[in-house]
Design a protein around this motif. Sequence first.
Motif, PDB file in Angstrom:
ATOM      1  N   ILE A   8       0.827  -1.199   0.000  1.00  0.00           N
ATOM      2  CA  ILE A   8       0.000   0.000   0.000  1.00  0.00           C
ATOM      3  C   ILE A   8       0.861   1.248   0.000  1.00  0.00           C
ATOM      4  CG2 ILE A   8      -1.804   1.195   1.285  1.00  0.00           C
ATOM      5  CD1 ILE A   8      -2.192  -1.606   2.629  1.00  0.00           C
ATOM      6  N   LEU A   9       2.033   1.167   0.587  1.00  0.00           N
ATOM      7  CA  LEU A   9       2.867   2.348   0.771  1.00  0.00           C
ATOM      8  C   LEU A   9       4.044   2.419  -0.184  1.00  0.00           C
ATOM      9  CD1 LEU A   9       2.923   2.307   4.645  1.00  0.00           C
ATOM     10  CD2 LEU A   9       1.466   3.656   3.165  1.00  0.00           C
ATOM     11  N   THR A  14      -1.159   5.354  -3.956  1.00  0.00           N
ATOM     12  CA  THR A  14      -1.105   4.126  -4.726  1.00  0.00           C
ATOM     13  C   THR A  14      -2.370   3.319  -4.548  1.00  0.00           C
ATOM     14  OG1 THR A  14       0.186   2.143  -5.151  1.00  0.00           O
ATOM     15  CG2 THR A  14       0.046   2.844  -2.885  1.00  0.00           C
ATOM     16  N   THR A  15      -2.422   2.167  -5.165  1.00  0.00           N
ATOM     17  CA  THR A  15      -3.540   1.278  -4.999  1.00  0.00           C
ATOM     18  C   THR A  15      -3.417   0.541  -3.688  1.00  0.00           C
ATOM     19  OG1 THR A  15      -2.317  -0.436  -6.123  1.00  0.00           O
ATOM     20  CG2 THR A  15      -3.769   0.921  -7.465  1.00  0.00           C
ATOM     21  N   ALA A  16      -4.496  -0.083  -3.269  1.00  0.00           N
ATOM     22  CA  ALA A  16      -4.455  -0.844  -2.030  1.00  0.00           C
ATOM     23  C   ALA A  16      -3.686  -2.134  -2.212  1.00  0.00           C
ATOM     24  CB  ALA A  16      -5.869  -1.162  -1.553  1.00  0.00           C
ATOM     25  N   GLY A  24      -7.693   1.361  -3.933  1.00  0.00           N
ATOM     26  CA  GLY A  24      -7.221   1.775  -2.628  1.00  0.00           C
ATOM     27  C   GLY A  24      -8.374   2.099  -1.696  1.00  0.00           C
ATOM     28  N   TYR A  26      -9.364   4.627   0.281  1.00  0.00           N
ATOM     29  CA  TYR A  26      -9.237   6.030   0.643  1.00  0.00           C
ATOM     30  C   TYR A  26     -10.306   6.475   1.637  1.00  0.00           C
ATOM     31  CZ  TYR A  26      -6.448   6.120  -3.671  1.00  0.00           C
ATOM     32  OH  TYR A  26      -5.532   5.863  -4.649  1.00  0.00           O
ATOM     33  N   GLU A  33      -4.603  -3.260   6.601  1.00  0.00           N
ATOM     34  CA  GLU A  33      -4.119  -2.325   5.592  1.00  0.00           C
ATOM     35  C   GLU A  33      -4.202  -0.902   6.131  1.00  0.00           C
ATOM     36  OE1 GLU A  33      -6.430  -2.863   2.101  1.00  0.00           O
ATOM     37  OE2 GLU A  33      -5.761  -4.920   1.758  1.00  0.00           O
ATOM     38  N   ASP A  34      -3.271  -0.063   5.686  1.00  0.00           N
ATOM     39  CA  ASP A  34      -3.340   1.362   5.982  1.00  0.00           C
ATOM     40  C   ASP A  34      -4.133   2.055   4.884  1.00  0.00           C
ATOM     41  OD1 ASP A  34      -1.833   1.214   8.248  1.00  0.00           O
ATOM     42  OD2 ASP A  34       0.028   1.879   7.320  1.00  0.00           O
ATOM     43  N   ARG A  35      -4.678   3.196   5.204  1.00  0.00           N
ATOM     44  CA  ARG A  35      -5.265   4.010   4.141  1.00  0.00           C
ATOM     45  C   ARG A  35      -4.150   4.425   3.191  1.00  0.00           C
ATOM     46  NH1 ARG A  35      -9.980   7.990   6.424  1.00  0.00           N
ATOM     47  NH2 ARG A  35     -11.228   6.391   7.435  1.00  0.00           N
ATOM     48  N   SER A  36      -4.403   4.281   1.906  1.00  0.00           N
ATOM     49  CA  SER A  36      -3.329   4.536   0.948  1.00  0.00           C
ATOM     50  C   SER A  36      -3.127   6.020   0.671  1.00  0.00           C
ATOM     51  CB  SER A  36      -3.614   3.801  -0.367  1.00  0.00           C
ATOM     52  OG  SER A  36      -4.910   4.109  -0.818  1.00  0.00           O
ATOM     53  N   TRP A 148      -1.764  10.111  -8.731  1.00  0.00           N
ATOM     54  CA  TRP A 148      -1.626   8.707  -8.340  1.00  0.00           C
ATOM     55  C   TRP A 148      -0.463   8.121  -9.106  1.00  0.00           C
ATOM     56  CZ3 TRP A 148      -2.105   4.554 -11.767  1.00  0.00           C
ATOM     57  CH2 TRP A 148      -2.136   3.272 -11.181  1.00  0.00           C
TER      58      TRP A 148
END
Length: 301
Positions: A8-9, A14-16, A24, A26, A33-36, A148
């Motif tokens: 993700i990072l 970026t996309t998830a 992602g 968002y 997962e983190d928010r992208s 993006w």
Amino acid sequence: MRRLLPLILLTILTTAHADVFAAGSYCFDVPGEDRSLLPRFQGNPKKVAEVWQTLSDGGNPLISTRTYSLQGGRLTQVEASSPGDDTYTLLKLRPDQSGGTYQRSSVEFIGILKGWKASLASALKVKPDPVSLSFDPQGRLTSYSGMWEEPTTLLAYPEKVSCTYSDTPRQVTQRVNRAGRYSVVTTVQLDEQGRVTRTDTRTTELGQPGTVLEPRERTTGYTYLPDGTGIRVDGSLNGRPLAAMLLTTDAAGRVTHIEMADLVDVQEQWQIEYDVRGNWVRQVGTMQGQTFMTVTRRITY
């Protein structure tokens, strides 16, 4: 194959997952997962420095970095170096996060043209692209307009994101348009505790003007174990089942271990460690018992 949490990072916006058709998360939080778009941190840190080490085909690690600067808990700047080259990305946000700028430059390319190794400051003198964001009274993202980066080629494209929230039913709708090439609409169902229980994503690839290619539809379900120790993730793509994932959670509900289920020949796993304030500080990805990626964070509070 689907990569898990750290991809993700790999790029700032970026996309998830490592899939150009994914959009992602968002507008919502996904377990493991983190928010992208805007990573969230606990404990009000001032700076978060990440180091990524990924093994290449030749066995040598590719190293990339991410440095997040924050003021009063709000993200104000992200500086990144892309793996394997001298490409830099810089995202600057105003303290109120109503907008900012996005810059991306290749020091290596500028150095070749000028015959010398350009400094980061020189490389970032290119004209920045504007970024705009908006939030609702609860602090949730409602819209984003910016850039993006495609995670494989590292090419940057304009992107627009909108988020719609509903209490009855408990639902989030996320719409993403990427450079007029892809339209991705995700509908998210939430339980009474605000946890994601199901996502339905429809991705439409836009061809020549006036034409639309065959859409892709992905469904993902999240089943939370009654004792709070884990989550099972099942999904399908265009009606075909995908390999399930098993997520182990600690007493605080944080994901500490991720593994692929039902795939005997693919033993991909992730181990995740947290500091005392609840931020993850180390992630280790292994395949068949061999480490292929390590991500570490140095957090200044």
